[in-house]
Design a protein around this motif. Structure first.
Motif, mmCIF file in Angstrom:
data_model
loop_
_atom_site.group_PDB
_atom_site.id
_atom_site.type_symbol
_atom_site.label_atom_id
_atom_site.label_comp_id
_atom_site.label_asym_id
_atom_site.label_seq_id
_atom_site.Cartn_x
_atom_site.Cartn_y
_atom_site.Cartn_z
ATOM 1 N N UNK A 1 1.030 0.966 -11.633
ATOM 2 C CA UNK A 1 1.675 1.735 -10.577
ATOM 3 C C UNK A 1 0.584 2.327 -9.688
ATOM 4 N N UNK A 2 0.488 1.820 -8.469
ATOM 5 C CA UNK A 2 -0.539 2.310 -7.541
ATOM 6 C C UNK A 2 -0.204 3.709 -7.055
ATOM 7 N N UNK B 1 -6.573 -3.491 0.520
ATOM 8 C CA UNK B 1 -6.778 -2.095 0.120
ATOM 9 C C UNK B 1 -5.568 -1.232 0.479
ATOM 10 N N UNK B 2 -4.839 -1.637 1.506
ATOM 11 C CA UNK B 2 -3.730 -0.850 2.016
ATOM 12 C C UNK B 2 -2.442 -1.677 2.035
ATOM 13 N N UNK B 3 -1.316 -0.995 1.818
ATOM 14 C CA UNK B 3 -0.004 -1.581 2.063
ATOM 15 C C UNK B 3 0.730 -0.709 3.067
ATOM 16 N N UNK B 4 1.582 -1.334 3.869
ATOM 17 C CA UNK B 4 2.334 -0.649 4.911
ATOM 18 C C UNK B 4 3.823 -0.693 4.572
ATOM 19 N N UNK B 5 4.533 0.375 4.918
ATOM 20 C CA UNK B 5 5.955 0.442 4.606
ATOM 21 C C UNK B 5 6.663 1.318 5.630
ATOM 22 N N UNK C 1 -3.930 1.358 -2.094
ATOM 23 C CA UNK C 1 -3.516 0.965 -3.441
ATOM 24 C C UNK C 1 -4.573 1.288 -4.491
ATOM 25 N N UNK C 2 -5.744 1.674 -4.070
ATOM 26 C CA UNK C 2 -6.786 2.072 -5.031
ATOM 27 C C UNK C 2 -6.751 3.571 -5.307
ATOM 28 N N UNK C 3 -6.597 4.381 -4.224
ATOM 29 C CA UNK C 3 -6.688 5.838 -4.369
ATOM 30 C C UNK C 3 -5.342 6.538 -4.361
ATOM 31 N N UNK C 4 -4.291 5.880 -3.848
ATOM 32 C CA UNK C 4 -2.983 6.518 -3.748
ATOM 33 C C UNK C 4 -2.805 7.348 -2.493
ATOM 34 N N UNK C 5 -3.803 7.348 -1.601
ATOM 35 C CA UNK C 5 -3.713 8.126 -0.376
ATOM 36 C C UNK C 5 -2.643 7.541 0.551
#
Length: 448
Positions: A152-153, A173-177, A215-219
């Motif tokens: 769970x990222x 590194x990033x996902x967009x939603x 997805x690495x840091x949860x930011x």
């Protein structure tokens, strides 16, 4: 009585274990692979699934194949509401998620990873699955718990009203939603005009927004808010930090296609459309190009027409034939499979069918050689972009099908994946199919 109770408890435990095992990540299913000759075109179609499980492919805005090019990932009820992967050569089918998913499946292009959203008691989760390890351990018959493969990222705050499309950035590194109206409104300028619903389907009202998650840091960071309903968020898989999305109305939009950068700058219409143009089904196909359909599916008032519409009996099976969209989507003006350059902003029409609905769901090879589209008849057409030559690859996929073919190119541009009801007894259930680009076309010189 004690003996009977013990036996009953053992039976319940056995059934529980059986149920758990039936939904386990890594479970393997027998091959359903069949090669079928298209009865009209003669194209050899590879059906990777051929039974009525209710399969469907990932949407054409996203990759279909794993990064090694060997596995096609798809949606199915074969193992409940879980994602599946099928080996294109062997036909082996493997369950690759456990615990379900919602929205879009995102296959990484650089790594054997799969990203998706999942609903949980704590909220909407973004999950990273180690697809490579799942497939490897499944082949060995040595699966571990689902938690060993799924991370769970982040769990997204309920205040974001998150949902809809998930798009993985090219940097992985990033996902967009998408975020909901309340969250989007917080980031809009005071007094900004919010668009009302548009068209007979009463969709398109805003505001909506896009956010991104590391997805690495949860930011979590907000990207942009717009005054209309957002649909089909997709990342440019060759150029990190570049997005394409649409104004979703369920039909003709006042301005369908949009692009923006990950920091919120550069928001603009991708293709500024005229009021008479019906633009739809945009898909990023290379670092600099987006394919889209400019529909020519509606009759010209007062003129003889060969366009597929209510008069030809397919009005109920396809969109846009209902009233309320205005005088748009006719062939009084240029229509067809259009390709827009993100840098020069120039648009070129690659091809169009001579009659019928025109090309509808579209895609292209990333090397710029070919484009592909389907139409209302569920036929699939290939276009050579160097000379605009067009050929029908396959047809007969049944207008009664649960969904449309949605053709999507493989990363190497040699084959196209569709979903088809050709083998379906009920005329609706779909299967996953790979269609080859003809060898003679592959041997043609590449575009300069």
């Amino acid at each position: 009585m004690r003996i009977h109770l013990t036996a009953l408890l053992c039976l319940c435990a056995t059934l529980t274990l059986s149920l758990d095992a039936s939904a386990q990540i890594g479970k393997r299913f027998p091959s359903e692979r069949k090669v079928v000759k298209d009865p009209v075109t003669g194209t050899m179609l590879t059906f990777l699934t051929s039974k009525p499980h209710g399969d469907s492919k990932i949407y054409p805005t996203h990759p279909q194949w794993s990064s090694d090019g060997k596995w096609v990932v798809f949606r199915s009820r074969m193992a409940g509401d879980e994602a599946m992967a099928v080996n294109e050569q062997t036909g082996d089918i493997v369950q690759v998620t456990e615990g379900g998913y919602t929205g879009m499946l995102n296959l990484a292009r650089k790594s054997m990873k799969l990203y998706f959203m999942r609903r949980a008691d704590a909220g909407l989760q973004v999950v990273e699955a180690d697809l490579g390890r799942v497939l490897s351990d499944s082949a060995k018959g040595k699966m571990l718990s689902a938690a060993s493969y799924q991370r769970v990222a982040a769990t997204l705050p309920a205040s974001l009203q998150a949902g809809g499309d998930l798009a993985l950035d090219a940097d992985e590194e990033w996902v967009y939603f998408k975020v909901g109206q309340e969250e989007a409104a917080r980031h809009m300028a005071p007094g900004a005009k919010v668009e009302p619903a548009f068209g007979p389907r009463k969709m398109g009202a805003g505001p909506n927004g896009i956010a991104r998650l590391n997805v690495r840091t949860g930011e979590v960071r907000h990207v942009v808010s717009v005054p209309f309903q957002i649909g089909h968020i997709q990342a440019n898989l060759w150029n990190p930090g570049e997005l394409v999305f649409c104004w979703e109305t369920g039909g003709k939009s006042p301005q369908r296609t949009w692009t923006v950068l990950a920091d919120g700058s550069g928001l603009r219409p991708l293709y500024p459309e005229a009021s008479y143009e019906w633009v739809t089904h945009e898909a990023v196909i290379s670092k600099d190009e987006v394919a889209m359909a400019i529909m020519g599916h509606r009759a010209i008032p007062g003129a003889a027409s060969s366009v597929a519409g209510p008069a030809t009996g397919v009005g109920g099976a396809n969109p846009g034939q209902d009233d309320g969209w205005g005088l748009t989507g006719t062939r009084e003006k240029p229509t067809g499979l259009a390709i827009v350059n993100l840098r020069t902003r120039q648009m070129r029409i690659a091809g169009q069918t001579e009659s019928g609905s025109g090309l509808w769901h579209v895609h292209g090879s990333s090397d710029g050689r070919f484009a592909v589209g389907d139409d209302f008849s569920r036929s699939v057409y290939l276009i050579d972009r160097s000379n605009s030559e067009m050929m029908m690859l396959t047809t007969g996929h049944k207008t009664t099908a649960a969904d449309h073919p949605h053709p999507t190119f493989s990363a190497d541009g040699t084959r196209i994946q569709i979903q088809s009801a050709m083998l379906s007894e009920d005329g609706r259930s779909l299967n996953i199919v790979v269609v080859p680009v003809p060898e003679a076309w592959l041997k043609r010189p590449s575009r300069p």
